[in-house]
Design an enzyme around this catalytic site. Structure first.
Site, short mmCIF file in Angstrom:
data_model
loop_
_atom_site.label_atom_id
_atom_site.label_comp_id
_atom_site.label_asym_id
_atom_site.label_seq_id
_atom_site.Cartn_x
_atom_site.Cartn_y
_atom_site.Cartn_z
CD GLU A 5 60.29 18.41 5.22
OE1 GLU A 5 60.22 18.53 6.46
OE2 GLU A 5 59.97 19.30 4.43
CG ASP B 93 27.68 -12.67 -10.93
OD1 ASP B 93 26.44 -12.49 -10.96
OD2 ASP B 93 28.23 -13.67 -11.42
CG ASP C 198 33.97 -15.43 -10.31
OD1 ASP C 198 33.28 -15.08 -11.29
OD2 ASP C 198 33.55 -16.18 -9.41
CG ASN D 160 55.66 28.10 11.49
OD1 ASN D 160 55.08 28.78 12.33
ND2 ASN D 160 56.06 26.87 11.72
CG ASP E 159 58.80 17.04 8.73
OD1 ASP E 159 57.58 17.24 8.62
OD2 ASP E 159 59.65 17.58 8.01
#
Length: 867
Positions: free
Chosen positions: A302, A344, A608, A676, A705
């Site tokens: 999450e 270039d 460019d 888990n 977390d």
């Protein structure tokens, strides 16, 4: 003709086409009267008053609404939707504690993620203001340069090739004007525009040839326009409010969507499977449902949106310090994934500061007349002034007061030369400047001993001139040809058809030294797995000379002519072993980039000029520079404040660091959560009670977390940065299954140990496994975050800080008064001796398992690459 007092109604045609007719159906005089303007524009004071009245000439998201935009965007995230669903169900079922914890997880993730993205977005907006678009405007009767967002109705604006049109308007003057308005009509070909003083009686705006619209790009020619609509009142402003057509997403965002769907499928399968099994075992349906929902929350990474936001925000700040401005923050990852960079040579591999080093005639002798003609051509040219024009004008000054401009044919990419018609002493001269091949084609005569005499241009002359050109090119010089012709005194308009039968004058020679930093940067890019391909408008002789000076190996060369003769299949077979493309046209640049992408590459393109715009739009990573033409800057995702490959290299490294830390969280979170959850599902079969209470699963997940909050700031090993980063769902899947299985095996062993010591005491069992699960999950971060030993790759201080905070809370919680609220109780002291043994054995096993996994992964990749 409609009255000038007509209200600003919208005329709606088929599809989504709509525009105010008021612009094109009036005469120029009526528009001047309506807008209180003239061919000399408006005054500065009028401009200030109108800017207050009409607002700035922009229609992007305003800074005050960025926050709400980011907030609403969070609800598109599938992980957040899953968590909100779980929170709603637990709240509905009366499980207040579970509802609070899930809400807390959502709140922490959203607050940190939104704040970081908001700060990053504001910083990006501030940085983007330094890459401003400017326009040439008539104010107070003088031509001045102003910011495009300060343009107002009534302004008279001058445009040339490479400019973006700053507002809807009517054309007052135009010369060879071609405009790209594909964003409106969908038509990819440029549209010819011209003057219509009386107004047009048409019904569809796409048919208008005298009206020009905001955001259109000037492909060739010059124009003088009267601005009639700006900002939100312009067509593009109305369109942006009516339609929602976001920019094409980056490869990173597409990969993230696939990853989210992958996790959602697994989570849904586990939730439904666990709930079904518990019902089959005749356990209370409410406990079974809450347990299954807790598993779903536990399986969901999450904090992933927050981790991504923090990583990207940090990278954007660091890149700006290195003079690389990030216009689109989600493309940072793609910069790190890039494995081919097309660029270039002028200004990137060379200094980009051109100098005139000579001007010679066909015999190789100094010819001042050649420079004089080139100077007059560049001085009176009103279109886009190239670096070659600027070099000519900086070299020396010539008296232009005795000359008067009559007309010109500006540069474009089909007509690759510039011609001007000038008058002096009642004589009119056509002066042509451009690539030698084009100039020779237009020339039938050649100056003899001076500009006063000339003779027919023969084959021997042509051969001599071409030989000189090739010799100069092989020495690295750039060369232009110059020719001229006397026209009748009544000649007032010229077209490309007039560019024939001219007198060849001579060659103009320019130097552009290799950039000292380029050699080192090229080696660094090559060492980091990025192949550099040079795509240039120069000839192969000049390009090969530069490659020799920079020690660039030439694997293969293709010219524009060769490209034009190849099919896509033939070109694809050549692309891998070709790194030099010479005299390439804009559509050929786009074709090369497109075919490289089809081969599975992440392609970057640096350009460019207006001739680079198509390729910039097509590339995965588009890079331009601060002094580029408007259309190139607008198309780019990154803007260089210093045209240097080293800046790109540093940006690539930041992109790879960002990806590495995002991947760390992804691999750790999914493997730990998966392990888990598998352990708890298995425990549901072998234990007479739930292995962990739903509220304990949620608390465990929250603390884990929190421990990972420092990952966006973590150090990244140098060996991880040597190759392009690549997101692989298959790799995540394998890692999750492999490391999750190791975790589950130890968890099951822990179950038997806890049952042996605590018998049927559910509270002690729950608390013991809660602490064991949390500590092993947090400590294993330091094993998985790097392939090196701890001393060889020390973690960032913030990661250590958050880990200690989470560990302390988890271990101390059972001994605090409110621990009982979560079903946690104090544990006997001998448990911690057992815990240390489990942790040591687990971490050692993970270390060995990680090496085995890395070896297997590397071996399989080798088989794929050599297969």
């Amino acid at each position: 003709m409609h009255s000038s007092k007509k209200s600003n109604k919208l005329f709606i045609k088929s599809k989504e086409q709509f525009i105010s007719q008021e612009i094109w159906d009036k005469s120029i005089d009526e528009l001047f009267d309506y807008l209180k303007s003239s061919s000399q524009g408006i005054s500065s004071q009028q401009a200030r008053l109108r800017l207050r009245k009409y607002g700035p000439n922009t229609f992007s998201i305003q800074s005050q609404s960025i926050f709400f935009y980011i907030l609403l965007k969070q609800f598109k995230n599938p992980f957040l939707i899953m968590l909100l669903t779980c929170a709603s169900l637990t709240g509905y079922l009366g499980e207040v504690s579970s509802f609070i914890i899930i809400s807390l997880i959502i709140s922490i993730s959203m607050v940190i993620g939104i704040s970081q993205e908001y700060v990053a977005s504001r910083q990006v907006e501030c940085l983007k203001t330094s890459v401003v678009l400017k326009s040439q405007v008539l104010r107070d009767g003088k031509i001045v340069e102003v910011l495009s967002d300060s343009i107002v109705p009534g302004d008279v604006v001058f445009l040339s090739a490479g400019d973006l049109v700053p507002g809807d308007g009517r054309i007052l003057v135009a010369k060879n004007l071609f405009v790209d308005q594909s964003f409106i009509t969908g038509e990819s070909l440029p549209v010819s525009k011209s003057v219509c003083k009386e107004g047009e009686t048409i019904q569809n705006f796409s048919e208008s040839y005298s009206t020009i619209f905001t955001g259109s790009a000037i492909i060739s020619g010059i124009a003088k326009i009267l601005i009639c609509r700006t900002g939100k009142n312009a067509f593009l402003g109305i369109l942006s409010q009516k339609l929602n057509s976001p920019l094409q997403g980056s490869p990173f965002l597409k990969d993230m969507n696939k990853y989210s769907l992958f996790i959602m499928r697994i989570t849904l399968l586990m939730v439904l499977g666990t709930f079904t099994v518990n019902l089959f075992l005749y356990r209370p349906w409410l406990d079974s449902l809450l347990f299954s929902l807790a598993l779903g929350v536990g399986m969901t990474p999450e904090f992933m949106p927050m981790i991504i936001s923090v990583c990207l925000a940090r990278a954007a700040r660091l890149m700006s310090n290195s003079k690389l401005i990030v216009k689109r923050i989600s493309f940072i990852y793609d910069l790190g994934s890039m494995n081919i960079l097309c660029t270039d040579k002028t200004g990137t591999l060379t200094e980009g500061i051109l100098d005139v080093v000579g001007y010679i005639n066909a015999q190789g002798e100094v010819n001042h007349h050649c420079f004089e003609l080139a100077y007059l051509n560049s001085f009176f040219e009103t279109g886009y002034k190239s670096p070659l024009d600027q070099a000519i004008m900086h070299h020396a000054s010539i008296n232009t007061s005795i000359w008067r401009k009559v007309d010109e044919v500006p540069f474009d990419f089909q007509h690759r030369r510039i011609s001007v018609l000038l008058e002096k002493d009642k004589e009119r001269f056509l002066i042509l400047k451009g690539p030698l091949e084009d100039i020779l084609d237009a020339s039938h005569f050649i100056e003899d001993d001076s500009s006063e005499s000339f003779r027919p241009l023969n084959k021997q002359d042509r051969k001599s001139i071409i030989n000189q050109f090739q010799q100069l090119s092989r020495q690295g010089f750039r060369v232009l040809g110059v020719s001229w012709q006397i026209k009748p005194s009544n000649y007032s308009v010229i077209t490309p058809m007039d560019e024939k039968g001219l007198i060849f004058c001579g060659l103009l020679i320019f130097s552009d030294r290799p950039k000292e930093s380029a050699k080192q940067a090229l080696k660094a890019l090559e060492a980091s797995g990025i192949m550099v391909k040079i795509i240039t408008g120069d000839n192969e002789f000049v390009t090969c000379n530069l490659c020799d000076q920079l020690d660039i190996p030439i694997n293969g060369i293709l010219t524009s002519k060769q490209l034009g003769e190849m099919t896509d299949i033939e070109l694809e077979s050549k692309l891998k072993n070709t790194n030099i493309f010479c005299q390439v046209t804009p559509d050929q640049k786009e074709r090369i980039v497109q075919l490289l992408k089809l081969q599975g590459n992440i392609v970057g393109f640096m350009g460019d000029g207006i001739n680079d715009t198509l390729a910039l739009h097509c590339a995965d990573v588009s890079i331009s520079v601060d002094n580029a033409v408007d259309v190139a800057k607008e198309a780019a995702s990154f803007i260089l404040l210093e045209k240097n490959l080293n800046v790109i290299y540093q940006g690539v490294m930041e992109g790879r660091k960002t990806f590495a830390n995002i991947m760390k969280y992804s691999l750790m979170a999914t493997s730990a959560n998966f392990g888990n959850m598998i352990s708890m599902i298995i425990a549901s079969f072998i234990l007479p009670f739930l292995p962990m209470l739903p509220i304990q699963i949620l608390l465990n997940n929250l603390l884990y977390d929190i421990a990972g909050l420092g990952l966006p700031f973590d150090h990244v090993d140098s060996e991880v940065l040597v190759r392009p980063s690549k997101w692989s769902i298959l790799h995540i899947n394998k890692f999750m299954a492999f490391m999750g299985s190791i975790s589950s095996v130890f968890d099951i062993g822990t179950f038997y140990i806890l049952i042996f010591f605590f018998q049927d005491d559910q509270c002690l069992f729950h608390t013991g496994w809660f602490i064991e699960s949390l500590t092993t999950q947090i400590l294993v971060i330091y094993i998985l975050r790097s392939q090196r030993m701890f001393s060889g790759s020390p973690p960032h201080g913030s990661l250590i800080f958050f880990s200690i905070i989470a560990l302390c809370i988890g271990v101390v919680f059972p001994y605090l008064p409110w621990g009982t609220f979560f079903g946690l109780v104090p544990l006997p002291s001998f448990f911690f001796i057992i815990l240390l043994a489990i942790i040591f054995t687990y971490l050692l096993t993970v270390k060995i398992g990680k090496r085995i996994f890395s070896f297997l992964t590397y071996s399989s990749l080798n088989k794929i690459n050599t297969g």
